[in-house]
Write an enzyme that holds these catalytic residues in place. Structure first.
Site, PDB file in Angstrom:
ATOM      1  N   ARG A   1       0.872  -1.186   0.000  1.00 24.07           N
ATOM      2  CA  ARG A   1       0.000   0.000   0.000  1.00 24.07           C
ATOM      3  C   ARG A   1       0.900   1.224   0.000  1.00 24.07           C
ATOM      4  NH1 ARG A   1      -1.248   2.518   4.567  1.00 24.07           N
ATOM      5  NH2 ARG A   1      -1.620   0.761   5.954  1.00 24.07           N
TER       6      ARG A   1
ATOM      7  N   HIS B   1      -3.656   4.268   4.877  1.00 20.52           N
ATOM      8  CA  HIS B   1      -4.726   3.269   5.021  1.00 20.52           C
ATOM      9  C   HIS B   1      -6.052   3.855   4.506  1.00 20.52           C
ATOM     10  CE1 HIS B   1      -7.347   0.247   6.729  1.00 20.52           C
ATOM     11  NE2 HIS B   1      -7.985   1.189   7.389  1.00 20.52           N
TER      12      HIS B   1
ATOM     13  N   TYR C   1       4.323   5.480  11.012  1.00 13.53           N
ATOM     14  CA  TYR C   1       4.648   4.081  11.329  1.00 13.53           C
ATOM     15  C   TYR C   1       5.489   3.375  10.265  1.00 13.53           C
ATOM     16  CZ  TYR C   1       0.396   3.395   8.499  1.00 13.53           C
ATOM     17  OH  TYR C   1      -0.543   3.436   7.506  1.00 13.53           O
TER      18      TYR C   1
HETATM   19  C1  TPP Z   1     -14.278  -6.524  12.575  1.00 17.92           C
HETATM   20  C2  TPP Z   1     -13.488  -5.252  12.442  1.00 17.92           C
HETATM   21  N1  TPP Z   1     -12.503  -4.986  13.328  1.00 17.92           N
HETATM   22  C3  TPP Z   1     -11.785  -3.853  13.208  1.00 17.92           C
HETATM   23  C4  TPP Z   1     -12.068  -2.952  12.200  1.00 17.92           C
HETATM   24  C5  TPP Z   1     -11.240  -1.686  12.057  1.00 17.92           C
HETATM   25  N2  TPP Z   1     -10.339  -1.828  10.905  1.00 17.92           N
HETATM   26  C6  TPP Z   1     -10.645  -1.259   9.720  1.00 17.92           C
HETATM   27  S1  TPP Z   1      -9.509  -1.585   8.571  1.00 17.92           S
HETATM   28  C7  TPP Z   1      -8.570  -2.486   9.622  1.00 17.92           C
HETATM   29  C8  TPP Z   1      -7.271  -3.122   9.168  1.00 17.92           C
HETATM   30  C9  TPP Z   1      -7.463  -4.143   8.096  1.00 17.92           C
HETATM   31  O1  TPP Z   1      -6.228  -4.496   7.540  1.00 17.92           O
HETATM   32  P1  TPP Z   1      -6.101  -5.503   6.338  1.00 17.92           P
HETATM   33  O2  TPP Z   1      -7.025  -6.648   6.542  1.00 17.92           O
HETATM   34  O3  TPP Z   1      -4.659  -5.829   6.177  1.00 17.92           O
HETATM   35  O4  TPP Z   1      -6.648  -4.712   5.060  1.00 17.92           O
HETATM   36  P2  TPP Z   1      -6.089  -3.398   4.349  1.00 17.92           P
HETATM   37  O5  TPP Z   1      -6.766  -2.235   5.021  1.00 17.92           O
HETATM   38  O6  TPP Z   1      -4.625  -3.381   4.499  1.00 17.92           O
HETATM   39  O7  TPP Z   1      -6.523  -3.493   2.925  1.00 17.92           O
HETATM   40  C10 TPP Z   1      -9.148  -2.520  10.876  1.00 17.92           C
HETATM   41  C11 TPP Z   1      -8.581  -3.229  12.055  1.00 17.92           C
HETATM   42  C12 TPP Z   1     -13.122  -3.254  11.310  1.00 17.92           C
HETATM   43  N3  TPP Z   1     -13.450  -2.441  10.315  1.00 17.92           N
HETATM   44  N4  TPP Z   1     -13.814  -4.420  11.437  1.00 17.92           N
END
Ligand code: TPP
Length: 365
Positions: free
Chosen positions: A256, A260, A269
Site C-alpha cells: 500500500r 490506510h 509508522y
Molecule cells: C471486525 C473489524 N474490526 C476492526 C475494524 C477496524 N479496521 C478497519 S480496517 C482495519 C485493518 C485491516 O487491515 P487488512 O485486513 O490488512 O486490510 P487493508 O486495510 O490493508 O486493505 C481494521 C482493524 C473493522 N473495520 N472491522
C-alpha cells in the site's frame, strides 16, 4: 533488478523482462499485444480514478476514501480472471475490482460521501458493495459459493481481503468451512504489508499463504505487482473452483503506497526508505516497461489510455458532486426485505422527532 520477495509466482520482472514459468505462462497464452495493452489501460484508469477520489475527499466532497495506490495489478489481474457469472465479494479498497466488473464510476463514491447505504445493485454486476467489517465478506462468499454449488452452477466466488483480515475469526471460519464443504471459493488476500499501522510480521511469523496449510487448503504466493502473474494464478484458482475442486488461497504480495484511508498518516509508522524500495516495483511501471521492450507503446495508444482515464475520473467526479441527498426516512429502507414491526416503530419515532424541528425552522427563518 532481480526481485527479492521470497518465492512468489512472477511472469514479469520489475524491469519489464518476462519470466518463463511453463506452469503459469501457459495459463496466459492468449494474452497477446492487444490484451497486454488492455491490462495496462485498466491499471492506469484504476490509478487515475483513485487519485480523483482522494482529491475529492481533500476538497470536502467525500467523508473518507481508502486509496488503492500500489495495489492496481493485484486487483485488475484477479478481476480480469473472472467470468461475468462469477461473483466477487469485496472489501473497502477494491475500487479497481468494482471498475473491472462494470460498476459505474459515477456511483462508486456514494457510500464514501455518506449519501447512500449502498452504491450499486450487486446482482447487476456480480460484485458486492464494500464490506467495512473486516473479514465478513469471507463468510458471505463461502455461503454464496456453497449455495451456487448446491444449485449446480459452475461458477467461482472470490473473496478479497487484506493480510490483517487473516487474523480475524470470520476468515478463519470461512477457510475451515469452505474446506469441509468443498465450496468453490477463491480467497484472495492482498498482502499490502500493513493492517492500518500494524506490519504484517506482527500478524504472522510465516508467509500469509502458509496459513492455508492449517486448513489443508492449496495456496499460492504471487507477486501482486505483476498483473500477468496475478491473472494466471487467479485463472487457475477460479478454474479449480468451477470444476468442483474446492477452495484455493492466493496471497498477492504487494504494497500500500499511500495511507490506510484519507484519515491516516503512514509517516508515523513506516520509513520513507521502505516506500522507495516498493516504488521500484510499481505495478504500472512494470507492464509499461514490458510493453516498451516488446515495442507495443506508441503515442496514439498512450493518448487514448490517458483520455479514457480522464473520462472515467470525470464521471467519478460528477457522480460524486451531483449525488442526491437521501430523504431522512430512507434510513429505514432495505433493512429487511419485508415489513418489520420494529423498523416501522423506529421510522414513526424518527419522523415524529424530525417533525419537532418544523416550528424551530419556521421561527428562525
Ligand atoms: C471486525 C473489524 N474490526 C476492526 C475494524 C477496524 N479496521 C478497519 S480496517 C482495519 C485493518 C485491516 O487491515 P487488512 O485486513 O490488512 O486490510 P487493508 O486495510 O490493508 O486493505 C481494521 C482493524 C473493522 N473495520 N472491522
Amino acid at each position: 533488478m532481480v526481485d527479492t520477495i521470497a518465492y512468489p509466482v512472477q511472469l514479469i520482472q520489475p524491469d519489464g523482462r518476462r519470466v518463463f514459468r511453463p506452469d503459469y505462462t501457459s495459463l496466459v497464452r492468449d494474452i497477446g499485444p492487444d490484451q497486454l495493452r488492455d491490462l495496462y489501460e485498466d491499471l492506469v484508469v484504476a490509478r487515475r480514478m483513485d487519485v480523483e477520489a482522494v482529491a475529492l475527499q481533500r476538497q470536502g466532497e467525500l467523508g473518507l476514501w481508502a486509496p488503492l495506490l500500489g495495489q492496481e495489478a493485484a486487483q485488475v489481474g484477479s478481476a480480469r480472471a473472472l467470468r461475468p457469472d462469477d461473483y466477487a465479494f469485496i472489501s473497502y479498497r477494491e475500487h479497481a475490482v468494482a471498475y473491472c466488473r462494470g460498476v459505474d464510476p459515477g456511483v462508486m463514491t456514494r457510500m464514501w460521501r455518506g449519501c447512500a447505504h449502498f452504491a450499486w445493485d450487486p446482482s447487476s454486476v456480480n460484485v458486492t458493495n464494500p464490506a467495512i467489517v473486516v473479514g465478513s465478506q469471507g463468510l458471505h462468499a463461502t455461503g454464496y459459493a456453497m449455495g451456487a454449488h448446491l444449485d449446480g452452477a459452475e461458477i467461482a466466488t472470490i473473496a478479497y481481503f487484506g493480510d490483517g483480515a487473516t487474523s480475524q475469526g470470520d476468515i478463519a471460519e470461512a477457510l475451515g468451512f469452505s474446506m469441509s464443504f468443498n465450496a468453490p471459493v477463491v480467497f484472495f488476500c492482498q498482502n499490502n504489508q500493513f493492517a492500518i499501522s500494524e506490519p504484517v510480521h506482527l500478524q504472522s511469523p510465516v508467509p500469509i499463504a502458509q496459513r492455508a496449510a492449517g486448513y489443508g487448503m492449496p495456496a499460492v504466493r504471487v507477486d501482486g505487482n505483476d498483473v500477468l502473474a496475478v491473472l494466471a494464478v487467479t485463472r487457475q484458482a477460479t478454474q479449480r473452483a468451477r470444476e468442483g475442486s474446492g477452495p484455493t488461497f492466493i496471497e498477492a504480495v504487494t504494497y500500500r503506497m499511500g495511507p490506510h484511508t484519507t484519515s491516516d498518516d503512514p509517516t508515523r509508522y513506516r520509513a520513507a526508505a521502505e516506500t522507495e524500495v516498493w516504488k521500484a516495483r510499481d505495478p504500472i511501471d512494470r507492464i509499461r516497461r514490458l510493453l516498451d521492450r516488446e515495442d507495443l507503446l506508441d503515442d496514439v495508444f498512450l493518448a487514448r489510455v490517458q483520455a479514457t482515464a480522464d473520462d472515467v475520473a470525470a464521471r467519478l467526479r460528477s457522480g460524486t458532486v451531483e449525488a442526491p441527498d437521501p430523504a431522512p426516512l430512507d434510513l429505514f429502507e432495505h433493512v429487511y426485505s419485508t415489513d418489520h414491526p420494529l423498523i416501522d416503530e423506529e421510522r414513526e419515532q424518527y419522523a415524529a422527532y424530525l417533525a419537532g424541528f418544523a416550528g424551530i425552522e419556521e421561527a428562525l427563518s
